[in-house]
Design a protein around this motif. Structure first.
Motif, PDB file in Angstrom:
ATOM      1  N   ALA A 119      16.530  10.744  -3.597  1.00 21.21           N
ATOM      2  CA  ALA A 119      17.952  10.632  -3.272  1.00 21.21           C
ATOM      3  C   ALA A 119      18.393   9.164  -3.255  1.00 21.21           C
ATOM      4  O   ALA A 119      19.525   8.851  -3.644  1.00 21.21           O
ATOM      5  N   LEU A 120      17.518   8.262  -2.799  1.00 20.09           N
ATOM      6  CA  LEU A 120      17.876   6.844  -2.763  1.00 20.09           C
ATOM      7  C   LEU A 120      17.727   6.187  -4.129  1.00 20.09           C
ATOM      8  O   LEU A 120      18.435   5.243  -4.445  1.00 20.09           O
ATOM      9  N   GLY A 121      16.772   6.652  -4.901  1.00 18.43           N
ATOM     10  CA  GLY A 121      16.613   6.161  -6.261  1.00 18.43           C
ATOM     11  C   GLY A 121      15.778   4.903  -6.415  1.00 18.43           C
ATOM     12  O   GLY A 121      15.023   4.784  -7.359  1.00 18.43           O
ATOM     13  N   ASN A 122      15.895   3.948  -5.521  1.00 24.36           N
ATOM     14  CA  ASN A 122      15.187   2.670  -5.709  1.00 24.36           C
ATOM     15  C   ASN A 122      14.254   2.346  -4.550  1.00 24.36           C
ATOM     16  O   ASN A 122      13.929   1.191  -4.327  1.00 24.36           O
ATOM     17  N   VAL A 123      13.818   3.362  -3.812  1.00 25.99           N
ATOM     18  CA  VAL A 123      12.908   3.148  -2.681  1.00 25.99           C
ATOM     19  C   VAL A 123      11.646   3.963  -2.928  1.00 25.99           C
ATOM     20  O   VAL A 123      11.711   5.147  -3.263  1.00 25.99           O
ATOM     21  N   ASP A 124      10.496   3.303  -2.762  1.00 25.88           N
ATOM     22  CA  ASP A 124       9.224   3.967  -2.982  1.00 25.88           C
ATOM     23  C   ASP A 124       8.963   4.993  -1.878  1.00 25.88           C
ATOM     24  O   ASP A 124       9.288   4.764  -0.713  1.00 25.88           O
ATOM     25  N   VAL A 125       8.341   6.094  -2.233  1.00 27.63           N
ATOM     26  CA  VAL A 125       8.085   7.161  -1.276  1.00 27.63           C
ATOM     27  C   VAL A 125       7.169   6.678  -0.142  1.00 27.63           C
ATOM     28  O   VAL A 125       7.334   7.090   1.010  1.00 27.63           O
ATOM     29  N   GLN A 126       6.229   5.777  -0.456  1.00 28.67           N
ATOM     30  CA  GLN A 126       5.343   5.271   0.591  1.00 28.67           C
ATOM     31  C   GLN A 126       6.115   4.473   1.629  1.00 28.67           C
ATOM     32  O   GLN A 126       5.822   4.532   2.817  1.00 28.67           O
ATOM     33  N   TYR A 127       7.146   3.731   1.187  1.00 28.96           N
ATOM     34  CA  TYR A 127       7.967   2.998   2.148  1.00 28.96           C
ATOM     35  C   TYR A 127       8.796   3.969   2.983  1.00 28.96           C
ATOM     36  O   TYR A 127       9.034   3.732   4.157  1.00 28.96           O
ATOM     37  N   VAL A 128       9.241   5.054   2.380  1.00 30.04           N
ATOM     38  CA  VAL A 128      10.003   6.057   3.136  1.00 30.04           C
ATOM     39  C   VAL A 128       9.152   6.569   4.288  1.00 30.04           C
ATOM     40  O   VAL A 128       9.601   6.621   5.430  1.00 30.04           O
ATOM     41  N   TRP A 129       7.905   6.924   4.000  1.00 32.76           N
ATOM     42  CA  TRP A 129       7.029   7.432   5.050  1.00 32.76           C
ATOM     43  C   TRP A 129       6.776   6.369   6.121  1.00 32.76           C
ATOM     44  O   TRP A 129       6.781   6.659   7.313  1.00 32.76           O
ATOM     45  N   ARG A 130       6.571   5.107   5.689  1.00 36.88           N
ATOM     46  CA  ARG A 130       6.340   4.014   6.634  1.00 36.88           C
ATOM     47  C   ARG A 130       7.545   3.824   7.551  1.00 36.88           C
ATOM     48  O   ARG A 130       7.408   3.644   8.757  1.00 36.88           O
ATOM     49  N   SER A 131       8.735   3.879   6.970  1.00 36.59           N
ATOM     50  CA  SER A 131       9.961   3.711   7.751  1.00 36.59           C
ATOM     51  C   SER A 131      10.130   4.850   8.751  1.00 36.59           C
ATOM     52  O   SER A 131      10.502   4.630   9.913  1.00 36.59           O
TER      53      SER A 131
END
Length: 146
Positions: A119-131
């Motif tokens: 949905a964000l397009g320019n954010v890595d999935v690993q950073y999503v989980w970290r956040s």
């Protein structure tokens, strides 16, 4: 000839702050060493004596004595280091949390890491989980056996 050690004089408030950091369970070990160096120096100990007592080098003791004498408490913080600048910031974290306020895509009951990243397009999935971990957000909701 060895130069004289820089004299460290503490104000009562500075001593109180340093001693509170020394007692805190969350103070990092490298900070504790710096604090001990400054407190020992303020008590009148010599550079080599402090180095022996804290099992470090006289060079390290001289460095932190000097930094504290010049910059006071802020001198005990780490200086910025070279390296790759951070890709993501607090703004990215806010964008991730904003996506969670929207309903999930059609066909999905709730958001998951890959869906948020897509949905964000320019954010890595690993950073999503970290956040999400950093903000203590559990996408699975309640976990129960019944």
């Amino acid at each position: 000839m060895i130069p004289d050690a820089i004299e460290v004089r503490l104000k009562p408030k500075e001593r109180a702050v340093l001693e509170s950091w020394l007692r805190a369970a969350t103070t990092e070990q490298r900070q504790l060493l710096r604090i001990r160096i400054v407190l020992e120096a303020a008590d009148g100990s010599g550079t080599r004596e402090i180095a022996r007592e804290l099992d470090t080098t006289p060079t390290t003791v001289s460095l932190w004595r000097g930094r504290f004498a010049r910059e006071r408490l802020s001198g005990l913080e780490d200086l910025p280091r070279s390296g790759t600048p951070a890709i993501y910031s607090e703004a990215t974290d806010r964008r991730i949390r904003a996506v969670l306020d929207r309903p999930p895509p059609k066909g999905f009951a709730r958001w998951n890491g890959p869906l948020i990243a897509k949905a964000l397009g320019n954010v890595d999935v690993q950073y999503v989980w970290r956040s999400l971990r950093k903000h203590k957000i559990d996408l699975g909701g309640r976990k129960s056996w019944c």
